[in-house]
Design a protein around this motif. Structure first.
Motif, PDB file in Angstrom:
ATOM      1  N   ARG A  19       0.846  -1.241  -0.037  1.00  0.00           N
ATOM      2  CA  ARG A  19       0.048   0.044  -0.046  1.00  0.00           C
ATOM      3  C   ARG A  19       0.771   1.083   0.117  1.00  0.00           C
ATOM      4  O   ARG A  19       2.064   1.389   0.537  1.00  0.00           O
ATOM      5  CB  ARG A  19      -0.852   0.081   1.310  1.00  0.00           C
ATOM      6  CG  ARG A  19      -1.812  -1.073   1.306  1.00  0.00           C
ATOM      7  CD  ARG A  19      -3.220  -0.774   0.846  1.00  0.00           C
ATOM      8  NE  ARG A  19      -3.991  -1.929   0.671  1.00  0.00           N
ATOM      9  CZ  ARG A  19      -5.336  -1.756   0.163  1.00  0.00           C
ATOM     10  NH1 ARG A  19      -5.605  -0.569  -0.375  1.00  0.00           N
ATOM     11  NH2 ARG A  19      -6.053  -2.728  -0.070  1.00  0.00           N
ATOM     12  N   CYS A  20       0.511   2.285  -0.737  1.00  0.00           N
ATOM     13  CA  CYS A  20       1.131   3.467  -0.750  1.00  0.00           C
ATOM     14  C   CYS A  20       1.061   4.198   0.376  1.00  0.00           C
ATOM     15  O   CYS A  20       0.310   4.352   1.449  1.00  0.00           O
ATOM     16  CB  CYS A  20       0.257   4.483  -1.666  1.00  0.00           C
ATOM     17  SG  CYS A  20       0.950   6.112  -1.741  1.00  0.00           S
ATOM     18  N   ALA A  21       2.341   4.662   1.241  1.00  0.00           N
ATOM     19  CA  ALA A  21       2.546   5.177   2.316  1.00  0.00           C
ATOM     20  C   ALA A  21       1.913   6.531   2.643  1.00  0.00           C
ATOM     21  O   ALA A  21       2.046   6.867   3.785  1.00  0.00           O
ATOM     22  CB  ALA A  21       4.083   5.261   2.790  1.00  0.00           C
ATOM     23  N   ALA A  22       1.515   7.202   1.564  1.00  0.00           N
ATOM     24  CA  ALA A  22       0.930   8.335   1.580  1.00  0.00           C
ATOM     25  C   ALA A  22      -0.741   8.338   1.373  1.00  0.00           C
ATOM     26  O   ALA A  22      -1.538   8.852   2.246  1.00  0.00           O
ATOM     27  CB  ALA A  22       1.323   9.384   0.561  1.00  0.00           C
ATOM     28  N   CYS A  23      -1.295   7.602   0.612  1.00  0.00           N
ATOM     29  CA  CYS A  23      -2.692   7.719   0.153  1.00  0.00           C
ATOM     30  C   CYS A  23      -3.455   6.135   0.306  1.00  0.00           C
ATOM     31  O   CYS A  23      -4.643   6.206   0.616  1.00  0.00           O
ATOM     32  CB  CYS A  23      -3.032   7.864  -1.076  1.00  0.00           C
ATOM     33  SG  CYS A  23      -2.583   6.620  -2.614  1.00  0.00           S
ATOM     34  N   GLY A  24      -2.547   5.005   0.599  1.00  0.00           N
ATOM     35  CA  GLY A  24      -3.194   3.834   1.189  1.00  0.00           C
ATOM     36  C   GLY A  24      -3.767   2.954  -0.237  1.00  0.00           C
ATOM     37  O   GLY A  24      -4.015   1.808  -0.052  1.00  0.00           O
ATOM     38  N   LEU A  75       5.290   4.132  -2.701  1.00  0.00           N
ATOM     39  CA  LEU A  75       4.516   5.232  -2.841  1.00  0.00           C
ATOM     40  C   LEU A  75       4.114   4.918  -4.133  1.00  0.00           C
ATOM     41  O   LEU A  75       4.664   4.636  -5.176  1.00  0.00           O
ATOM     42  CB  LEU A  75       5.543   6.585  -3.196  1.00  0.00           C
ATOM     43  CG  LEU A  75       6.066   7.081  -1.599  1.00  0.00           C
ATOM     44  CD1 LEU A  75       7.092   8.183  -1.940  1.00  0.00           C
ATOM     45  CD2 LEU A  75       4.353   8.008  -1.204  1.00  0.00           C
ATOM     46  N   CYS A  76       2.936   5.549  -4.410  1.00  0.00           N
ATOM     47  CA  CYS A  76       2.176   5.262  -5.853  1.00  0.00           C
ATOM     48  C   CYS A  76       2.788   6.185  -6.779  1.00  0.00           C
ATOM     49  O   CYS A  76       3.143   7.279  -6.295  1.00  0.00           O
ATOM     50  CB  CYS A  76       0.647   5.207  -5.719  1.00  0.00           C
ATOM     51  SG  CYS A  76      -0.173   6.827  -5.418  1.00  0.00           S
ATOM     52  N   ASP A  77       2.721   6.221  -8.033  1.00  0.00           N
ATOM     53  CA  ASP A  77       3.088   7.044  -8.874  1.00  0.00           C
ATOM     54  C   ASP A  77       2.618   8.591  -8.678  1.00  0.00           C
ATOM     55  O   ASP A  77       3.414   9.486  -8.761  1.00  0.00           O
ATOM     56  CB  ASP A  77       2.899   6.642 -10.410  1.00  0.00           C
ATOM     57  CG  ASP A  77       3.987   5.320 -10.617  1.00  0.00           C
ATOM     58  OD1 ASP A  77       4.974   5.320  -9.904  1.00  0.00           O
ATOM     59  OD2 ASP A  77       3.512   4.988 -11.709  1.00  0.00           O
ATOM     60  N   PRO A  78       1.322   8.607  -8.557  1.00  0.00           N
ATOM     61  CA  PRO A  78       0.625   9.987  -8.511  1.00  0.00           C
ATOM     62  C   PRO A  78       1.350  10.606  -7.548  1.00  0.00           C
ATOM     63  O   PRO A  78       1.730  11.864  -7.153  1.00  0.00           O
ATOM     64  CB  PRO A  78      -0.777   9.912  -8.303  1.00  0.00           C
ATOM     65  CG  PRO A  78      -1.125   8.583  -8.949  1.00  0.00           C
ATOM     66  CD  PRO A  78       0.031   7.653  -8.798  1.00  0.00           C
ATOM     67  N   CYS A  79       1.421   9.953  -6.022  1.00  0.00           N
ATOM     68  CA  CYS A  79       1.968  10.549  -4.849  1.00  0.00           C
ATOM     69  C   CYS A  79       3.316  10.732  -5.011  1.00  0.00           C
ATOM     70  O   CYS A  79       3.876  12.005  -4.600  1.00  0.00           O
ATOM     71  CB  CYS A  79       1.775   9.630  -3.699  1.00  0.00           C
ATOM     72  SG  CYS A  79       0.085   9.414  -3.047  1.00  0.00           S
ATOM     73  N   ARG A  80       4.072   9.989  -5.552  1.00  0.00           N
ATOM     74  CA  ARG A  80       5.420  10.163  -5.978  1.00  0.00           C
ATOM     75  C   ARG A  80       5.755  11.519  -6.768  1.00  0.00           C
ATOM     76  O   ARG A  80       6.541  12.347  -6.385  1.00  0.00           O
ATOM     77  CB  ARG A  80       6.085   9.084  -6.626  1.00  0.00           C
ATOM     78  CG  ARG A  80       7.548   8.979  -6.281  1.00  0.00           C
ATOM     79  CD  ARG A  80       8.254   7.872  -7.187  1.00  0.00           C
ATOM     80  NE  ARG A  80       8.079   6.621  -6.409  1.00  0.00           N
ATOM     81  CZ  ARG A  80       8.711   6.078  -5.354  1.00  0.00           C
ATOM     82  NH1 ARG A  80       9.843   6.849  -5.014  1.00  0.00           N
ATOM     83  NH2 ARG A  80       8.625   5.052  -4.650  1.00  0.00           N
TER      84      ARG A  80
HETATM   85 ZN   LIG Z   1      -0.441   7.036  -3.206  1.00  0.00          ZN
END
Ligand SMILES: [Zn+2]
Length: 215
Positions: free
Chosen positions: A6-11, A17-22
């Motif tokens: 799971r992305c550490a920012a958005c879950g 980290l998912c690409d949009p968050c990165r």
């Molecule tokens: Zn994310």
């Protein structure tokens, strides 16, 4: 190991980290270091996914991004020879409620990366938590002192998770200088460029879904 996917920012599902968050991460710019600091660096602007990522560490003890943050923070500062790493301690009340001190986690990781000692040099009065204080109260300074019996004759790097007004770092620098410290630097995971109150941080962290249902 659902939680590690799971992305550490958005879950959302992602390795760390998912690409949009990165793509949404912004580097922090510390234009003017808080008073008393010889150097001050911060990794991420405290906004968007950077804020969510740090808030998950700060409020949910979500440590998946910890070593990623430590790696980035370690590269920001040239540590003087003989330096020791310390951290801005959270309030006793808050620490006992959360069971951990996120600034200490970051400080210990950084000390390991840099190959220098980590020591709890600072103590604080257990007044109101920073986020519950008014902006004026924050600007008057955070009651920090040097732990009795800990000499501060070496350069000190102060670690914190988030700098908002810089009052905590300035308070740390003042206490260390008063104890004889020859050099004080600081490095934080995130930085709010303009001194603003962020009373909704915890509400925001609560709204973010827990990775894999963990809290
Ligand atoms: Zn994310």
């Amino acid at each position: 190991m659902l939680w590690s996917e799971r992305c550490a920012a958005c879950g959302d599902p992602a390795a760390l980290l998912c690409d949009p968050c990165r793509r949404g991460l912004r580097r922090a710019v510390v234009a003017v270091p808080p008073p008393g600091l010889d150097a001050c660096r911060a990794l991420l602007a405290y906004q968007g996914p950077g804020r969510a990522l740090v808030a998950r560490l700060k409020y949910r003890n979500d440590r998946r991004a910890l070593s990623w943050l430590v790696d980035g923070m370690a590269a920001l500062l040239d540590v003087p020879p003989g330096a020791v790493v310390t951290w801005v301690p959270t309030t006793v009340r808050r620490r006992s409620r959360r069971g951990f001190d996120q600034a200490r986690l970051l400080a210990r990781g950084l000390a390991r990366r840099w190959g220098v000692p980590c020591s709890g040099l600072l103590v604080r009065g257990d007044g109101p938590a920073q986020s519950s204080r008014t902006r004026d109260e924050r600007h008057r300074g955070v009651p920090l002192g040097v732990r009795p019996g800990r000499p501060v004759t070496r350069p000190v790097v102060v670690v914190d998770d988030v700098t908002t007004t810089g009052a905590s770092l300035a308070g740390a620098a003042q206490a260390l200088r008063a104890g004889g410290c020859p050099w004080v630097g600081a490095v934080t995971a995130a930085y709010t460029p303009l001194a603003g109150d962020r009373p909704h941080d915890r509400a925001e962290a609560r709204r973010t879904p827990a990775p894999g249902g963990r809290t």
